[in-house]
Scaffold this motif. Sequence first.
Motif, PDB file in Angstrom:
ATOM      1  N   GLU A  68     -23.435 -20.476   6.773  1.00 35.33           N
ATOM      2  CA  GLU A  68     -23.763 -19.095   7.132  1.00 35.33           C
ATOM      3  C   GLU A  68     -24.722 -19.057   8.329  1.00 35.33           C
ATOM      4  O   GLU A  68     -24.536 -18.297   9.268  1.00 35.33           O
ATOM      5  N   CYS A  69     -25.768 -19.880   8.262  1.00 35.47           N
ATOM      6  CA  CYS A  69     -26.702 -19.912   9.388  1.00 35.47           C
ATOM      7  C   CYS A  69     -27.432 -21.237   9.456  1.00 35.47           C
ATOM      8  O   CYS A  69     -27.512 -21.980   8.473  1.00 35.47           O
ATOM      9  N   LEU A  70     -27.938 -21.523  10.642  1.00 31.27           N
ATOM     10  CA  LEU A  70     -28.690 -22.743  10.882  1.00 31.27           C
ATOM     11  C   LEU A  70     -30.042 -22.322  11.448  1.00 31.27           C
ATOM     12  O   LEU A  70     -30.098 -21.509  12.374  1.00 31.27           O
ATOM     13  N   ALA A  71     -31.116 -22.829  10.839  1.00 33.01           N
ATOM     14  CA  ALA A  71     -32.462 -22.494  11.318  1.00 33.01           C
ATOM     15  C   ALA A  71     -33.143 -23.762  11.814  1.00 33.01           C
ATOM     16  O   ALA A  71     -33.022 -24.819  11.192  1.00 33.01           O
ATOM     17  N   TYR A  72     -33.816 -23.662  12.976  1.00 36.93           N
ATOM     18  CA  TYR A  72     -34.493 -24.838  13.517  1.00 36.93           C
ATOM     19  C   TYR A  72     -35.897 -24.471  13.977  1.00 36.93           C
ATOM     20  O   TYR A  72     -36.182 -23.309  14.291  1.00 36.93           O
ATOM     21  N   MET A  77     -21.454 -18.460  13.116  1.00 34.27           N
ATOM     22  CA  MET A  77     -22.635 -18.904  12.387  1.00 34.27           C
ATOM     23  C   MET A  77     -23.879 -18.476  13.163  1.00 34.27           C
ATOM     24  O   MET A  77     -23.928 -18.646  14.375  1.00 34.27           O
ATOM     25  N   ASP A  78     -24.858 -17.906  12.461  1.00 37.24           N
ATOM     26  CA  ASP A  78     -26.112 -17.541  13.138  1.00 37.24           C
ATOM     27  C   ASP A  78     -26.929 -18.797  13.416  1.00 37.24           C
ATOM     28  O   ASP A  78     -27.066 -19.648  12.536  1.00 37.24           O
ATOM     29  N   VAL A  79     -27.471 -18.883  14.619  1.00 39.18           N
ATOM     30  CA  VAL A  79     -28.404 -19.976  14.938  1.00 39.18           C
ATOM     31  C   VAL A  79     -29.750 -19.310  15.200  1.00 39.18           C
ATOM     32  O   VAL A  79     -29.876 -18.463  16.082  1.00 39.18           O
ATOM     33  N   ILE A  80     -30.748 -19.651  14.383  1.00 37.59           N
ATOM     34  CA  ILE A  80     -32.014 -18.916  14.388  1.00 37.59           C
ATOM     35  C   ILE A  80     -33.188 -19.861  14.620  1.00 37.59           C
ATOM     36  O   ILE A  80     -33.373 -20.841  13.886  1.00 37.59           O
ATOM     37  N   GLY A  81     -33.989 -19.557  15.633  1.00 33.20           N
ATOM     38  CA  GLY A  81     -35.223 -20.302  15.852  1.00 33.20           C
ATOM     39  C   GLY A  81     -36.299 -19.735  14.935  1.00 33.20           C
ATOM     40  O   GLY A  81     -36.442 -18.514  14.817  1.00 33.20           O
ATOM     41  N   VAL A  82     -37.028 -20.607  14.233  1.00 31.28           N
ATOM     42  CA  VAL A  82     -38.046 -20.135  13.283  1.00 31.28           C
ATOM     43  C   VAL A  82     -39.370 -20.870  13.495  1.00 31.28           C
ATOM     44  O   VAL A  82     -39.418 -21.899  14.172  1.00 31.28           O
ATOM     45  N   SER A  83     -40.409 -20.355  12.868  1.00 31.29           N
ATOM     46  CA  SER A  83     -41.738 -20.975  12.970  1.00 31.29           C
ATOM     47  C   SER A  83     -41.857 -22.146  12.003  1.00 31.29           C
ATOM     48  O   SER A  83     -41.095 -22.258  11.040  1.00 31.29           O
ATOM     49  N   ALA A  84     -42.855 -23.000  12.270  1.00 33.45           N
ATOM     50  CA  ALA A  84     -43.114 -24.146  11.387  1.00 33.45           C
ATOM     51  C   ALA A  84     -43.446 -23.673   9.972  1.00 33.45           C
ATOM     52  O   ALA A  84     -43.103 -24.324   8.979  1.00 33.45           O
ATOM     53  N   ALA A  85     -44.095 -22.499   9.874  1.00 33.83           N
ATOM     54  CA  ALA A  85     -44.456 -21.953   8.550  1.00 33.83           C
ATOM     55  C   ALA A  85     -43.206 -21.621   7.736  1.00 33.83           C
ATOM     56  O   ALA A  85     -43.165 -21.824   6.515  1.00 33.83           O
ATOM     57  N   LYS A  94     -40.144 -27.460  18.126  1.00 35.93           N
ATOM     58  CA  LYS A  94     -39.540 -28.775  18.343  1.00 35.93           C
ATOM     59  C   LYS A  94     -38.201 -28.685  19.073  1.00 35.93           C
ATOM     60  O   LYS A  94     -37.697 -29.685  19.577  1.00 35.93           O
ATOM     61  N   GLY A  95     -37.608 -27.499  19.057  1.00 37.03           N
ATOM     62  CA  GLY A  95     -36.319 -27.321  19.727  1.00 37.03           C
ATOM     63  C   GLY A  95     -35.153 -27.801  18.879  1.00 37.03           C
ATOM     64  O   GLY A  95     -35.340 -28.467  17.860  1.00 37.03           O
ATOM     65  N   MET A  96     -33.948 -27.458  19.308  1.00 38.46           N
ATOM     66  CA  MET A  96     -32.740 -27.866  18.575  1.00 38.46           C
ATOM     67  C   MET A  96     -32.529 -29.375  18.699  1.00 38.46           C
ATOM     68  O   MET A  96     -32.512 -29.911  19.807  1.00 38.46           O
ATOM     69  N   PRO A  97     -32.384 -30.092  17.575  1.00 36.79           N
ATOM     70  CA  PRO A  97     -32.161 -31.543  17.644  1.00 36.79           C
ATOM     71  C   PRO A  97     -30.924 -31.880  18.500  1.00 36.79           C
ATOM     72  O   PRO A  97     -29.891 -31.209  18.389  1.00 36.79           O
ATOM     73  N   ALA A  98     -31.065 -32.896  19.314  1.00 37.23           N
ATOM     74  CA  ALA A  98     -29.994 -33.281  20.244  1.00 37.23           C
ATOM     75  C   ALA A  98     -28.667 -33.557  19.530  1.00 37.23           C
ATOM     76  O   ALA A  98     -27.597 -33.209  20.028  1.00 37.23           O
ATOM     77  N   MET A 138     -31.613 -15.838  18.618  1.00 32.74           N
ATOM     78  CA  MET A 138     -32.262 -15.065  17.546  1.00 32.74           C
ATOM     79  C   MET A 138     -33.485 -15.837  17.023  1.00 32.74           C
ATOM     80  O   MET A 138     -33.434 -17.053  16.881  1.00 32.74           O
ATOM     81  N   GLU A 139     -34.563 -15.096  16.769  1.00 31.86           N
ATOM     82  CA  GLU A 139     -35.792 -15.741  16.288  1.00 31.86           C
ATOM     83  C   GLU A 139     -36.396 -14.974  15.113  1.00 31.86           C
ATOM     84  O   GLU A 139     -36.332 -13.746  15.076  1.00 31.86           O
ATOM     85  N   ILE A 140     -36.944 -15.716  14.169  1.00 32.49           N
ATOM     86  CA  ILE A 140     -37.718 -15.106  13.069  1.00 32.49           C
ATOM     87  C   ILE A 140     -39.018 -15.907  12.977  1.00 32.49           C
ATOM     88  O   ILE A 140     -38.982 -17.136  12.866  1.00 32.49           O
ATOM     89  N   MET A 141     -40.147 -15.214  13.037  1.00 31.88           N
ATOM     90  CA  MET A 141     -41.429 -15.931  13.029  1.00 31.88           C
ATOM     91  C   MET A 141     -42.243 -15.731  11.747  1.00 31.88           C
ATOM     92  O   MET A 141     -43.096 -16.530  11.417  1.00 31.88           O
ATOM     93  N   SER A 142     -41.971 -14.647  11.014  1.00 29.04           N
ATOM     94  CA  SER A 142     -42.805 -14.347   9.841  1.00 29.04           C
ATOM     95  C   SER A 142     -42.217 -14.897   8.539  1.00 29.04           C
ATOM     96  O   SER A 142     -41.069 -14.596   8.197  1.00 29.04           O
ATOM     97  N   PRO A 143     -43.014 -15.674   7.792  1.00 22.07           N
ATOM     98  CA  PRO A 143     -42.555 -16.165   6.481  1.00 22.07           C
ATOM     99  C   PRO A 143     -42.314 -15.029   5.484  1.00 22.07           C
ATOM    100  O   PRO A 143     -41.681 -15.236   4.451  1.00 22.07           O
ATOM    101  N   GLN A 144     -42.813 -13.829   5.803  1.00 21.38           N
ATOM    102  CA  GLN A 144     -42.640 -12.682   4.896  1.00 21.38           C
ATOM    103  C   GLN A 144     -41.305 -11.958   5.120  1.00 21.38           C
ATOM    104  O   GLN A 144     -40.970 -11.036   4.392  1.00 21.38           O
TER     105      GLN A 144
END
Length: 261
Positions: A48-52, A72-80, A56-60, A1-7
């Motif tokens: 509830e969820c973990l965002a990374y 638990m949701d694992v969500i890739g997100v933008s640096a913003a 940079k990828g998921m820390p080892a 799962m990915e979320i890219m928008s800060p909005q």
Amino acid sequence: MEIMSPQNTRVKEWAGLQEKKHRDKARKYIVEGVHLVQEALLAEADVECLAYDLDKGMPAELKELLQSVQGMDVIGVSAAIISKCSSTNTPQPVFAIVRKEQQAVEAILAKKDSLVVVLDGVQDPGNVGTIIRSADAAGADGVILGQGCADLYNPKTIRSTMGSMFHLPVVEGDLSVILPQAREKGALLVSTSLQGEESCYEHDFHGSQWLLIGSEGKGISPETARLVDKSIIIPMAGRAESLNAAMAATILLFEGMRQRG
């Protein structure tokens, strides 16, 4: 799962957890950085969820742990997004949203010969977090935060605990109710005071001991002071007038640990 928008609405909810009113309403808090997220997962906190940070990828350190965590949701997100949800100038590449769990004071009260730290009006989140960390290090049975203390779930408090908040019970409660209950169970209520009757090195820390720590400016409140069984003094050879609350608590905890073996 990915979320890219800060909005994104979910991101707005996460960012809101930097404020106490939103944490209280949602009954959730945010934990930032690899070490704290790791501690939360190891302690089986209600994450509830973990965002990374996708770049940079998921820390080892977290990869292996995640294999054993369910629901638990694992969500890739933008640096913003990372930056929007962070409380520090150099944001960590990962954060988790954790549901608050009601810690019951009964578990602490039920412990025989307990060593407990009670904070009364300690407003600095760094001090509150450091005291929780010291209590954990000294093998204490719990920490109780009375009214007027910094919020346990303030990001600065959480950072200062270095994960110790997940290792021992930390309860927010009303001291005028909790302290008489502790005394009924045989606890000795001990505070520090410059007018203390005895040095902390002469005081006997065996049995059930609840150590009361007040704010640096005012000490414990008059209401709490009326409940105290004994006040002790930390002797000082130099010219400093007093010690920071976290340092005073740490000295008492480690003297207690030394005596209790």
